[in-house]
Design an enzyme around this catalytic site. Structure first.
Site, PDB file in Angstrom:
ATOM      1  N   TYR A   1       0.845  -1.209   0.000  1.00 13.85           N
ATOM      2  CA  TYR A   1       0.000   0.000   0.000  1.00 13.85           C
ATOM      3  C   TYR A   1       0.878   1.255   0.000  1.00 13.85           C
ATOM      4  CZ  TYR A   1      -4.131   2.842   1.251  1.00 13.85           C
ATOM      5  OH  TYR A   1      -5.158   3.759   1.273  1.00 13.85           O
TER       6      TYR A   1
ATOM      7  N   LYS B   1       0.795   4.015  -2.971  1.00 13.02           N
ATOM      8  CA  LYS B   1       0.322   5.381  -2.715  1.00 13.02           C
ATOM      9  C   LYS B   1       1.450   6.405  -2.860  1.00 13.02           C
ATOM     10  CE  LYS B   1      -4.037   4.489  -1.981  1.00 13.02           C
ATOM     11  NZ  LYS B   1      -5.063   4.968  -2.914  1.00 13.02           N
TER      12      LYS B   1
END
Ligand SMILES: NC(=O)c1ccc[n+]([C@@H]2O[C@H](COP(=O)([O-])OP(=O)(O)OC[C@H]3O[C@@H](n4cnc5c(N)ncnc54)[C@H](O)[C@@H]3O)[C@@H](O)[C@H]2O)c1
Length: 251
Positions: free
Chosen positions: A150, A154
């Protein structure tokens, strides 16, 4: 007072989820014609019904699917002014525990999806100009021990956004591109994250306590920023990383 987004057409990905649905409602409330897209068509239809928009099936990992969805928007409205790349997933795992399949899945949705959206929206937006809003996270700014894929996805969105912004500015397209970085928001994504905790209620409380403002965000703490970025009020804002995190990354 005129609606802030009157005459604009906005496509939102992941529009069946917590933030995506809230973005669609907020954009529609300011006068935009909204296209709610999701890989889950029924969820997109529920959002479209709530805000008077059009529902489109779109799995953001597929290039052909992106082209088909954007062609559908152009056929129906003849223009695209706003793209909100919002679809995303999270897998709570450290670098040691993340499998290559989980890594590819996360990067596929969260980063390939944004790449494809920007790449194929730009040629359709450049006649009229527009605004691309990429939904990153505070996890695109600071790391977490159990957020390996993640964080990578991101963080990638954060810098891809700047490259897109600079390309569009240099080409004179009148297209702006910015990233938004929320902290924890009360959505099904966070419910899913907390469901795996030993004591979900206590874990939710801890998230609130970690946030200087003292609570996690509600979706409508984030929507005003996306409306602003979608509107011409932000006409001089591009390549920016807009943090909306209750002070979480300030310390
Ligand atoms: N909720 C938070 O705390 C939080 C914080 C920061 C950033 N974000 C980001 O905000 C965005 C929205 O998150 P949310 O909290 O609303 O999540 P959510 O789980 O409520 O909604 C996500 C939506 O994305 C859709 N989706 C998943 N994979 C897809 C794919 N391949 N193609 C198209 N649609 C797909 C799902 O069907 C769902 O409707 C995500 O990018 C997330 O990373 C969320």
């Amino acid at each position: 007072m005129a609606a802030r987004l009157a005459g604009k057409v906005a496509l939102v990905t992941g529009a069946g989820g917590g933030l995506g649905r809230a973005f669609c409602r907020a954009l529609a409330a300011e006068g935009a014609a909204v296209v709610a897209s999701d890989r889950d068509l029924a969820a997109a239809e529920a959002t479209a019904a709530a805000c008077g928009g059009l529902a489109v099936a779109l799995d953001v990992t597929g290039e052909a699917a992106w082209i088909a969805a954007l062609d559908q928007v152009m056929d129906r409205f003849g223009r695209l002014d706003v793209l909100v790349n919002n679809a995303g997933i999270v897998i709570l795992k450290s670098i040691e525990d993340t499998t290559i399949e989980e890594w590819r899945l996360t990067l596929g949705v969260n980063l390939d999806g944004v790449f494809l959206g920007c790449k194929h929206a730009i040629p359709r937006m450049k006649a009229t100009g527009g605004s691309i809003v990429n939904v990153s996270s505070v996890s695109g700014l600071v790391g977490g021990h159990n957020l390996a894929a993640y964080n990578a996805s991101k963080g990638g969105v954060r810098l891809l956004t700047k490259s897109v912004a600079l390309h569009c500015a240099r080409a004179g397209y009148g297209i702006r591109c910015n990233s938004v970085h929320p902290s924890f928001v009360n959505t099904p994504m966070v419910d899913g994250m907390l469901a795996g905790a030993r004591d979900p209620a206590r874990a939710r409380q801890r998230l609130a306590e970690q946030t200087p403002i003292g609570r996690i965000a509600e979706t409508d703490d984030i929507t005003p920023l996306v409306v602003y970025l979608a509107s011409d009020e932000s006409r001089f804002v591009t390549g920016a990383e807009m943090v909306v995190d209750g002070g979480l990354t300030a310390g």
